[in-house]
Scaffold this motif. Structure first.
Motif, PDB file in Angstrom:
ATOM      1  N   GLN A 212       7.983 -11.815   2.118  1.00  0.00           N
ATOM      2  CA  GLN A 212       7.138 -11.489   3.276  1.00  0.00           C
ATOM      3  C   GLN A 212       7.910 -10.606   4.252  1.00  0.00           C
ATOM      4  N   ALA A 213       9.197 -10.926   4.407  1.00  0.00           N
ATOM      5  CA  ALA A 213      10.030 -10.122   5.300  1.00  0.00           C
ATOM      6  C   ALA A 213      10.100  -8.685   4.809  1.00  0.00           C
TER       7      ALA A 213
ATOM      8  N   LEU B  25       9.233 -17.331  -0.713  1.00  0.00           N
ATOM      9  CA  LEU B  25       8.165 -16.420  -0.318  1.00  0.00           C
ATOM     10  C   LEU B  25       8.535 -15.670   0.968  1.00  0.00           C
ATOM     11  N   GLU B  26       9.290 -16.360   1.868  1.00  0.00           N
ATOM     12  CA  GLU B  26       9.623 -15.766   3.175  1.00  0.00           C
ATOM     13  C   GLU B  26      10.368 -14.445   3.008  1.00  0.00           C
TER      14      GLU B  26
ATOM     15  N   VAL C   9       0.003 -16.424   5.697  1.00  0.00           N
ATOM     16  CA  VAL C   9       0.008 -15.426   4.625  1.00  0.00           C
ATOM     17  C   VAL C   9       0.458 -16.103   3.338  1.00  0.00           C
ATOM     18  N   GLN C  10      -0.374 -16.120   2.357  1.00  0.00           N
ATOM     19  CA  GLN C  10      -0.074 -16.852   1.130  1.00  0.00           C
ATOM     20  C   GLN C  10       0.664 -16.020   0.099  1.00  0.00           C
ATOM     21  N   SER C  11       0.377 -14.762   0.053  1.00  0.00           N
ATOM     22  CA  SER C  11       1.015 -13.955  -0.982  1.00  0.00           C
ATOM     23  C   SER C  11       1.209 -12.536  -0.483  1.00  0.00           C
ATOM     24  N   ILE C  12       2.154 -11.856  -1.165  1.00  0.00           N
ATOM     25  CA  ILE C  12       2.404 -10.468  -0.815  1.00  0.00           C
ATOM     26  C   ILE C  12       1.136  -9.646  -1.016  1.00  0.00           C
TER      27      ILE C  12
ATOM     28  N   MET D 162      17.951 -11.387   9.024  1.00  0.00           N
ATOM     29  CA  MET D 162      17.039 -11.636   7.904  1.00  0.00           C
ATOM     30  C   MET D 162      16.120 -12.805   8.210  1.00  0.00           C
TER      31      MET D 162
ATOM     32  N   ALA E 256       9.314 -14.223  11.796  1.00  0.00           N
ATOM     33  CA  ALA E 256       8.291 -13.426  12.470  1.00  0.00           C
ATOM     34  C   ALA E 256       7.086 -13.163  11.574  1.00  0.00           C
ATOM     35  N   ALA E 257       7.211 -13.533  10.275  1.00  0.00           N
ATOM     36  CA  ALA E 257       6.097 -13.301   9.357  1.00  0.00           C
ATOM     37  C   ALA E 257       4.880 -14.078   9.836  1.00  0.00           C
ATOM     38  N   PRO E 258       3.727 -13.444   9.825  1.00  0.00           N
ATOM     39  CA  PRO E 258       2.535 -14.139  10.294  1.00  0.00           C
ATOM     40  C   PRO E 258       2.280 -15.389   9.449  1.00  0.00           C
TER      41      PRO E 258
ATOM     42  N   VAL F 165      13.547 -12.152  10.878  1.00  0.00           N
ATOM     43  CA  VAL F 165      12.401 -11.386  10.383  1.00  0.00           C
ATOM     44  C   VAL F 165      11.448 -12.313   9.643  1.00  0.00           C
ATOM     45  N   ALA F 166      12.045 -13.213   8.842  1.00  0.00           N
ATOM     46  CA  ALA F 166      11.233 -14.130   8.053  1.00  0.00           C
ATOM     47  C   ALA F 166      10.375 -14.995   8.964  1.00  0.00           C
TER      48      ALA F 166
ATOM     49  N   LEU G   7      -0.662  -9.202   2.064  1.00  0.00           N
ATOM     50  CA  LEU G   7       0.004  -8.288   2.978  1.00  0.00           C
ATOM     51  C   LEU G   7      -0.212  -6.845   2.555  1.00  0.00           C
ATOM     52  N   ALA G   8      -0.216  -6.638   1.259  1.00  0.00           N
ATOM     53  CA  ALA G   8      -0.345  -5.288   0.736  1.00  0.00           C
ATOM     54  C   ALA G   8      -1.787  -4.811   0.821  1.00  0.00           C
TER      55      ALA G   8
ATOM     56  N   ALA H 271       7.921  -7.190   3.053  1.00  0.00           N
ATOM     57  CA  ALA H 271       6.609  -6.567   3.238  1.00  0.00           C
ATOM     58  C   ALA H 271       6.453  -6.104   4.681  1.00  0.00           C
ATOM     59  N   ILE H 272       6.931  -6.918   5.611  1.00  0.00           N
ATOM     60  CA  ILE H 272       6.808  -6.550   7.026  1.00  0.00           C
ATOM     61  C   ILE H 272       7.664  -5.333   7.333  1.00  0.00           C
TER      62      ILE H 272
ATOM     63  N   PRO I 262       4.630  -3.753  -2.816  1.00  0.00           N
ATOM     64  CA  PRO I 262       4.981  -4.723  -3.864  1.00  0.00           C
ATOM     65  C   PRO I 262       5.967  -4.164  -4.893  1.00  0.00           C
TER      66      PRO I 262
ATOM     67  N   ARG J 273       2.854 -13.643  -7.776  1.00  0.00           N
ATOM     68  CA  ARG J 273       2.757 -13.311  -6.358  1.00  0.00           C
ATOM     69  C   ARG J 273       1.473 -12.577  -5.977  1.00  0.00           C
ATOM     70  N   LEU J 274       0.986 -11.713  -6.858  1.00  0.00           N
ATOM     71  CA  LEU J 274      -0.218 -10.955  -6.517  1.00  0.00           C
ATOM     72  C   LEU J 274      -1.466 -11.599  -7.104  1.00  0.00           C
ATOM     73  N   LYS J 275      -1.247 -12.720  -7.813  1.00  0.00           N
ATOM     74  CA  LYS J 275      -2.364 -13.480  -8.409  1.00  0.00           C
ATOM     75  C   LYS J 275      -3.215 -12.622  -9.347  1.00  0.00           C
TER      76      LYS J 275
END
Lengths: 271, 312
Positions: free
Chosen positions: A166-167, A162-163, B12-15, B1, B7-9, B4-5, B18-19, A169-170, A175, A94-96
């Motif tokens: 991502q949720a 992945l969703e 975005v390929q990976s966490i 749930m 609504a994710a931009p 929210v998913a 986002l981080a 994270a939002i 991580p 996920r973080l490559k």
């Protein structure tokens, strides 16, 4: 048409396969109930079965202590292996992080037979004072099984949508939080399968255990079992009973966890 | 749930992104640092240490007492016994891997036709795989024993033999015995992996071929096999790597004998190190063995890469 003969043929083949895979274990059970003279007849079933081999095996060698050591080393090493591997596999996917070389490095590490590490790890354990200790052996297995755990865990992590991450994270989860409270519970079956497989590998290991444990207090079951063989008075009935005692814990796990294990192996082996 | 998913931009390929993609490299490396440490201890350090050991005079009590250069490596390379041991290891790995791939695939095919019963049988073959190899050796030793062995009992009852056969004391039969025990232990692994590969083939593909009038054999040859070729090559590679690790069965069943007939490279290294305490010689043998494994598996790795590339 010829459906019935084909079915009978398939059933016959399945029966033959099942017999082949069950026979050695069944024979071990049979021999464990044979008297010394009865063993020499070579018959499949015991004539006049005896129970004496079982207590005999446990008094001939400290089997209970060996089982305790094996279970301790296997459990400890499996927990450490998963703790080392889960964050790394997650970060790679996920973080490559290190995705270019980490898979190659783990495969290369897995390719080397354990005998390669025999002498270097012997000296390392001696130097660190961990030779002839359960902790030392557990750490050797914990590190050595990392490639296996990596290849078993990765497919489970890849399939987490992945969703969902991502949720998380939002919602403000970093991580680390995401891995611990969102991803890990979702891949719990994969983690369980990985831990069990690594634990069984550690439980079964013989070569390194025989070189790194030098006394009765630290020896594991496979080593204890091999010592039975060296005895001049070979008692087949007792050896069979001791072997079954060694096998029993892993078969119990197989019985209750078969679903997880088959799934874990199947996903890890074929991407 | 799910709200929210959604609504994710998008994009975005990976966490990681986002981080904050710019997190410093050191912090990112911390994620894999424990695993890398384990690889260093179990692989990198042993390699460096073995090279040093093979270039110097050592005992188990006192390593690196004198520098001897390439003398030990040359001695090992020129040792006909060790050359034979290497050949045995390579031959064993190739033979059992091929044998188990064919057998395991056939059994998986058989099981996959049985639907529910097939799944049960796959769980059943888990047992040999999980049996401690030392116990596998003990079980087969009891079956193959000259006095009181099950196999000799059966052969005598059928009138096929006059005197009991010493399976483990005859070079050829000792190898057959080792291969038999290894097939028992490891074919199930191949069955489980092949079964999984076969279940990825959609039922409709086979049905379509059947409707087109393809015979069972034609379907296997032209539909099933091409679809599982890539996993099969991966399974073969995995099996070869595992076969090179053979040790426990040799130790329990034959102890490298009769004579040196079943002494593989792995067993030779073990004897050199822990029976003859020739640490430098054992280290040199280990280095040579590692290189041989690399050379032998390289074509299989290449083939596997090609198969997987073809798939994409």
């Amino acid at each position: 048409m010829n459906r019935l003969p084909a079915r009978a043929g398939a059933a016959g083949l399945v029966g033959l396969t099942a017999v082949f895979f069950l026979l050695p274990i069944a024979y071990l059970v049979s021999v464990s109930f044979k008297t010394k003279d009865d063993v020499l007849t070579g018959s499949f079933l015991p004539h006049g079965p005896t129970l004496a081999n079982w207590p005999g095996a446990f008094s001939a060698a400290p089997l209970v202590g060996f089982i305790g050591n094996s279970v301790l080393v296997a459990t400890l090493s499996a927990l450490v292996t998963v703790a080392l591997t889960l964050p790394a596999a997650y970060a790679m996917i996920r973080l490559k992080v290190a995705e270019g070389w980490l898979p190659q490095a783990t495969l290369a590490s897995y390719m080397a037979p354990p005998v390669v590490a025999l002498l270097p790890l012997f000296f390392l354990l001696k130097f660190t004072g961990l030779l002839n200790s359960q902790l030392g052996l557990a750490l050797v297995y914990a590190f050595g099984n990392v490639p296996v755990a990596f290849w078993l865990l990765a497919p489970f992590l890849r399939r987490v949508p992945l969703e969902i991450e991502q949720a998380a994270a939002i919602d403000g989860a970093g991580p680390v939080r995401t891995l611990v409270s969102v991803v890990a519970p979702m891949v719990a079956p994969g983690i369980a399968a990985t831990a069990i497989i690594c634990g069984v590998l550690a439980y079964n290991e013989f070569l390194l255990a025989s070189a790194f444990t030098l006394s009765g207090e630290t020896r594991t079951l496979p080593v204890g079992l091999s010592l039975f063989q060296g005895d001049r008075l070979v008692n087949f009935g007792q050896i069979a009973a001791a072997s079954l005692a060694a096998i029993a814990p892993v078969y119990l796990i197989a019985l209750f966890m078969q679903r997880f294990l088959v799934e874990g192996l199947a996903h890890g082996g074929v991407k | 749930m799910s709200a929210v998913a959604e609504a994710a931009p998008s994009g975005v390929q990976s966490i990681g992104q986002l981080a904050g993609g710019g997190t410093d490299r050191l912090l990112r490396f911390l994620w894999v640092a424990p695993l890398v440490f384990a690889l260093v201890v179990t692989t990198l350090y042993p390699t460096v240490f073995l090279i040093a050991l093979s270039l110097s005079k050592s005992t188990l009590g006192k390593p690196f007492s004198a520098f001897v250069g390439l003398a030990q490596i040359l001695r090992v390379l020129g040792d006909p016994q060790f050359q034979l041991a290497l050949a045995r290891s390579v031959l064993f790995a190739v033979v059992v891997s091929a044998l188990q791939l064919v057998l395991g695939f056939a059994i998986a095919l058989l099981f996959s036709r049985l639907l529910k019963a097939g799944r049960f049988l796959v769980s059943l073959v888990l047992l040999p795989l999980m049996t401690p190899p030392v116990a596998v050796g003990v079980a087969w030793k009891l079956i193959l024993a000259p006095a009181g062995g099950l196999l000799n009992g059966v052969l005598a009852d059928l009138g096929l033999t006059d005197a009991p056969l010493s399976f483990l004391a005859t070079p050829f039969l000792a190898w057959v015995s080792l291969i038999l025990a290894d097939v028992w232990q490891w074919t199930p692994f191949v069955v489980i992996l092949c079964f999984a590969a076969l279940t990825t083939i959609p039922e409709s593909v086979n049905e379509a071929a059947a409707i087109d009038g393809a015979s069972r054999w034609q379907r296997l040859r032209h539909v099933t096999l091409p679809l599982v070729a890539a996993p099969l090559s991966a399974i073969f590679l995995l099996k070869m790597i595992i076969a090179f690790k053979l040790f426990d069965l040799v130790y329990v069943l034959t102890f490298g004998g009769p004579g040196f007939a079943t002494t593989t490279a792995g067993f030779s290294i073990w004897r050199m190190a822990l029976e003859r305490f020739d640490v430098g010689g054992a280290a040199a043998q280990t280095l040579v063995f590692s290189i041989v494994i690399g050379l032998v598996t390289l074509p299989v790795v290449r083939f596997n890469k090609a198969m997987e590339a073809r798939e994409r």
